[in-house]
Design a protein around this motif. Structure first.
Motif, PDB file in Angstrom:
ATOM      1  N   ILE A 231    -124.887 -20.476  53.953  1.00 39.70           N
ATOM      2  CA  ILE A 231    -125.633 -21.471  53.182  1.00 39.70           C
ATOM      3  C   ILE A 231    -125.966 -20.943  51.787  1.00 39.70           C
ATOM      4  CG2 ILE A 231    -127.819 -22.741  53.057  1.00 39.70           C
ATOM      5  CD1 ILE A 231    -127.769 -22.878  56.128  1.00 39.70           C
ATOM      6  N   LEU A 232    -126.405 -19.694  51.724  1.00 40.74           N
ATOM      7  CA  LEU A 232    -126.814 -19.123  50.438  1.00 40.74           C
ATOM      8  C   LEU A 232    -125.627 -18.933  49.499  1.00 40.74           C
ATOM      9  CD1 LEU A 232    -129.436 -16.590  51.795  1.00 40.74           C
ATOM     10  CD2 LEU A 232    -129.914 -18.487  50.243  1.00 40.74           C
ATOM     11  N   LYS A 233    -124.463 -18.614  50.047  1.00 38.27           N
ATOM     12  CA  LYS A 233    -123.265 -18.525  49.197  1.00 38.27           C
ATOM     13  C   LYS A 233    -122.953 -19.884  48.588  1.00 38.27           C
ATOM     14  CE  LYS A 233    -121.040 -14.650  51.589  1.00 38.27           C
ATOM     15  NZ  LYS A 233    -119.967 -14.251  52.531  1.00 38.27           N
ATOM     16  N   LYS A 234    -123.082 -20.917  49.398  1.00 36.63           N
ATOM     17  CA  LYS A 234    -122.833 -22.270  48.915  1.00 36.63           C
ATOM     18  C   LYS A 234    -123.858 -22.662  47.847  1.00 36.63           C
ATOM     19  CE  LYS A 234    -121.738 -26.873  50.722  1.00 36.63           C
ATOM     20  NZ  LYS A 234    -121.645 -27.705  51.958  1.00 36.63           N
ATOM     21  N   ALA A 235    -125.100 -22.198  48.029  1.00 35.98           N
ATOM     22  CA  ALA A 235    -126.179 -22.519  47.080  1.00 35.98           C
ATOM     23  C   ALA A 235    -126.235 -21.556  45.895  1.00 35.98           C
ATOM     24  CB  ALA A 235    -127.519 -22.503  47.808  1.00 35.98           C
ATOM     25  N   LYS A 236    -125.373 -20.548  45.894  1.00 35.07           N
ATOM     26  CA  LYS A 236    -125.371 -19.512  44.846  1.00 35.07           C
ATOM     27  C   LYS A 236    -126.729 -18.822  44.767  1.00 35.07           C
ATOM     28  CE  LYS A 236    -121.780 -21.828  42.144  1.00 35.07           C
ATOM     29  NZ  LYS A 236    -121.406 -22.408  40.826  1.00 35.07           N
ATOM     30  N   GLY A 237    -127.280 -18.543  45.927  1.00 33.44           N
ATOM     31  CA  GLY A 237    -128.597 -17.901  46.006  1.00 33.44           C
ATOM     32  C   GLY A 237    -128.462 -16.387  46.113  1.00 33.44           C
ATOM     33  N   ASP A 238    -128.251 -15.730  44.978  1.00 29.83           N
ATOM     34  CA  ASP A 238    -128.003 -14.291  44.976  1.00 29.83           C
ATOM     35  C   ASP A 238    -129.171 -13.487  45.546  1.00 29.83           C
ATOM     36  OD1 ASP A 238    -125.556 -14.798  43.861  1.00 29.83           O
ATOM     37  OD2 ASP A 238    -126.134 -14.255  41.817  1.00 29.83           O
ATOM     38  N   TYR A 239    -130.386 -13.887  45.189  1.00 35.84           N
ATOM     39  CA  TYR A 239    -131.556 -13.158  45.693  1.00 35.84           C
ATOM     40  C   TYR A 239    -131.634 -13.259  47.213  1.00 35.84           C
ATOM     41  CZ  TYR A 239    -136.458 -11.606  45.861  1.00 35.84           C
ATOM     42  OH  TYR A 239    -137.625 -10.926  46.123  1.00 35.84           O
ATOM     43  N   GLY A 240    -131.404 -14.444  47.739  1.00 32.47           N
ATOM     44  CA  GLY A 240    -131.403 -14.619  49.185  1.00 32.47           C
ATOM     45  C   GLY A 240    -130.310 -13.820  49.851  1.00 32.47           C
ATOM     46  N   LEU A 241    -129.139 -13.739  49.221  1.00 35.00           N
ATOM     47  CA  LEU A 241    -128.037 -12.961  49.789  1.00 35.00           C
ATOM     48  C   LEU A 241    -128.357 -11.468  49.809  1.00 35.00           C
ATOM     49  CD1 LEU A 241    -125.033 -14.887  48.224  1.00 35.00           C
ATOM     50  CD2 LEU A 241    -125.474 -14.610  50.676  1.00 35.00           C
ATOM     51  N   ALA A 242    -129.078 -11.003  48.799  1.00 42.75           N
ATOM     52  CA  ALA A 242    -129.504  -9.597  48.801  1.00 42.75           C
ATOM     53  C   ALA A 242    -130.427  -9.331  49.991  1.00 42.75           C
ATOM     54  CB  ALA A 242    -130.210  -9.256  47.487  1.00 42.75           C
ATOM     55  N   TRP A 243    -131.318 -10.293  50.261  1.00 42.60           N
ATOM     56  CA  TRP A 243    -132.200 -10.168  51.418  1.00 42.60           C
ATOM     57  C   TRP A 243    -131.420 -10.284  52.726  1.00 42.60           C
ATOM     58  CZ3 TRP A 243    -136.817  -8.313  52.236  1.00 42.60           C
ATOM     59  CH2 TRP A 243    -137.712  -8.194  51.169  1.00 42.60           C
ATOM     60  N   SER A 244    -130.395 -11.117  52.754  1.00 46.09           N
ATOM     61  CA  SER A 244    -129.571 -11.248  53.965  1.00 46.09           C
ATOM     62  C   SER A 244    -128.970  -9.904  54.353  1.00 46.09           C
ATOM     63  CB  SER A 244    -128.446 -12.268  53.746  1.00 46.09           C
ATOM     64  OG  SER A 244    -128.952 -13.561  53.535  1.00 46.09           O
ATOM     65  N   ALA A 245    -128.485  -9.164  53.354  1.00 42.97           N
ATOM     66  CA  ALA A 245    -127.908  -7.848  53.630  1.00 42.97           C
ATOM     67  C   ALA A 245    -128.945  -6.911  54.232  1.00 42.97           C
ATOM     68  CB  ALA A 245    -127.329  -7.254  52.344  1.00 42.97           C
ATOM     69  N   SER A 246    -130.169  -6.958  53.706  1.00 42.95           N
ATOM     70  CA  SER A 246    -131.236  -6.100  54.238  1.00 42.95           C
ATOM     71  C   SER A 246    -131.572  -6.464  55.681  1.00 42.95           C
ATOM     72  CB  SER A 246    -132.489  -6.221  53.363  1.00 42.95           C
ATOM     73  OG  SER A 246    -132.236  -5.820  52.046  1.00 42.95           O
ATOM     74  N   VAL A 247    -131.719  -7.764  55.921  1.00 46.53           N
ATOM     75  CA  VAL A 247    -132.073  -8.219  57.271  1.00 46.53           C
ATOM     76  C   VAL A 247    -130.962  -7.877  58.253  1.00 46.53           C
ATOM     77  CG1 VAL A 247    -132.536 -10.256  58.680  1.00 46.53           C
ATOM     78  CG2 VAL A 247    -133.597 -10.049  56.420  1.00 46.53           C
ATOM     79  N   GLU A 248    -129.712  -8.119  57.846  1.00 45.67           N
ATOM     80  CA  GLU A 248    -128.581  -7.819  58.732  1.00 45.67           C
ATOM     81  C   GLU A 248    -128.524  -6.327  59.066  1.00 45.67           C
ATOM     82  OE1 GLU A 248    -123.715  -8.457  58.961  1.00 45.67           O
ATOM     83  OE2 GLU A 248    -124.815  -8.954  57.129  1.00 45.67           O
ATOM     84  N   ALA A 249    -128.749  -5.478  58.068  1.00 45.30           N
ATOM     85  CA  ALA A 249    -128.722  -4.033  58.307  1.00 45.30           C
ATOM     86  C   ALA A 249    -129.817  -3.619  59.286  1.00 45.30           C
ATOM     87  CB  ALA A 249    -128.871  -3.283  56.984  1.00 45.30           C
TER      88      ALA A 249
END
Length: 284
Positions: A231-249
């Protein structure tokens, strides 16, 4: 004239190699600005407003807002901040910039734009202390009450405030490390607001995934963060994607999959470096 001043290294600092953009040396610029305002403050504000409009029309958004604020053109600055704050805070994660803009505006102007307070509360959530966040939410509650009491309530704005208050509540529970409550609040928000903007839905996916880490539902968390990333890639939500990486890790670490967690961190750092200019806050 600009070429001559540049050649003689007087007053100007080039901003590009082509010689199209310059700025005054900061001491010279401060002198001219102070002199102009002291001698003709009204014309100074008019010139700043004219410059702000030119900057906005040429997609120099940050400079335009700063110029409007310097002109004390609260109507123009408020309109632009309201229009652009979500992109800056939620999509790009430049929280301090949004906080600085909104703090520079008089409260009565901020009150006219509920979305501004919503993004202000979002930005404050990632800073130490809860008092200011709660204060902004109280302001939003008061605004909602006023809107509801009018003869023709603005139902769209009221709904956006309701959604934002519930969104903020779920995020605050996750940040306060209350995973069960955060999970339930996130799921309730997603069910109640299925047509919310993609960016908000992606961020809430991160909140839910982080909550699953706390409750031990690792597989559910990994599935949720994958959907949030989509969803965030589709929305171009870079900040959210940075958080996604943290949560996934973090989910992978709790699962015991340390090699994949390390690889996720490396990908996240590469993403921050490429898409967000290596922002130190996001990289940390």
């Amino acid at each position: 004239m600009l070429d001559e001043l540049h050649a003689r290294n007087l007053f100007l600092i080039p901003l590009d190699r082509q010689g199209d953009w310059f700025r005054f040396h900061h001491l010279v610029g401060e002198f001219f600005r102070d002199h102009f305002r002291h001698n003709d403050s009204r014309r100074c504000d008019d010139v700043l407003t004219h410059g702000a409009r030119w900057l906005w029309d040429n997609d120099l958004t940050q400079e335009a807002v700063n110029c409007a604020l310097r002109a004390s053109n609260w109507a123009l600055a408020s309109q632009w901040v309201e229009q652009y704050a979500e992109d800056i805070a939620v999509r790009r994660g430049d929280l301090q910039l949004v906080l600085g803009w909104i703090n520079a505006l008089p409260d009565e102007w901020v009150d006219r734009y509920p979305r501004m307070r919503i993004n202000y509360a979002f930005a404050l959530s990632f800073l130490p202390g809860r008092t200011e966040v709660d204060q902004q939410l109280d302001y939003l509650q008061a605004t909602r009450k006023k809107l509801s009491a009018t003869r023709k309530p603005d139902t769209k704005t009221i709904a956006s405030i309701d959604s934002a208050l519930e969104f903020q509540h779920a995020m605050s529970l996750a940040l306060d490390d209350q995973p069960v409550l955060a999970r339930d609040a996130s799921l309730a928000w997603m069910e109640k607001w299925p047509d919310a903007p993609l960016l908000q839905r992606g961020v809430m996916g991160n909140v839910l995934a982080a909550s699953y880490k706390g409750t031990g539902d690792i597989e559910a968390g990994l599935q949720t963060v994958d959907e949030a990333k989509r969803i965030l890639k589709k929305a171009k939500g870079d900040y959210g994607l940075a958080w996604s990486a943290s949560v996934e890790a973090l989910l992978l670490m709790k699962q015991g999959n340390y090699p994949q967690a390390a690889a996720t961190c490396e990908r996240g750092l590469a993403f921050v470096a490429k898409e967000m200019g290596g922002h130190r806050l996001h990289a940390s």
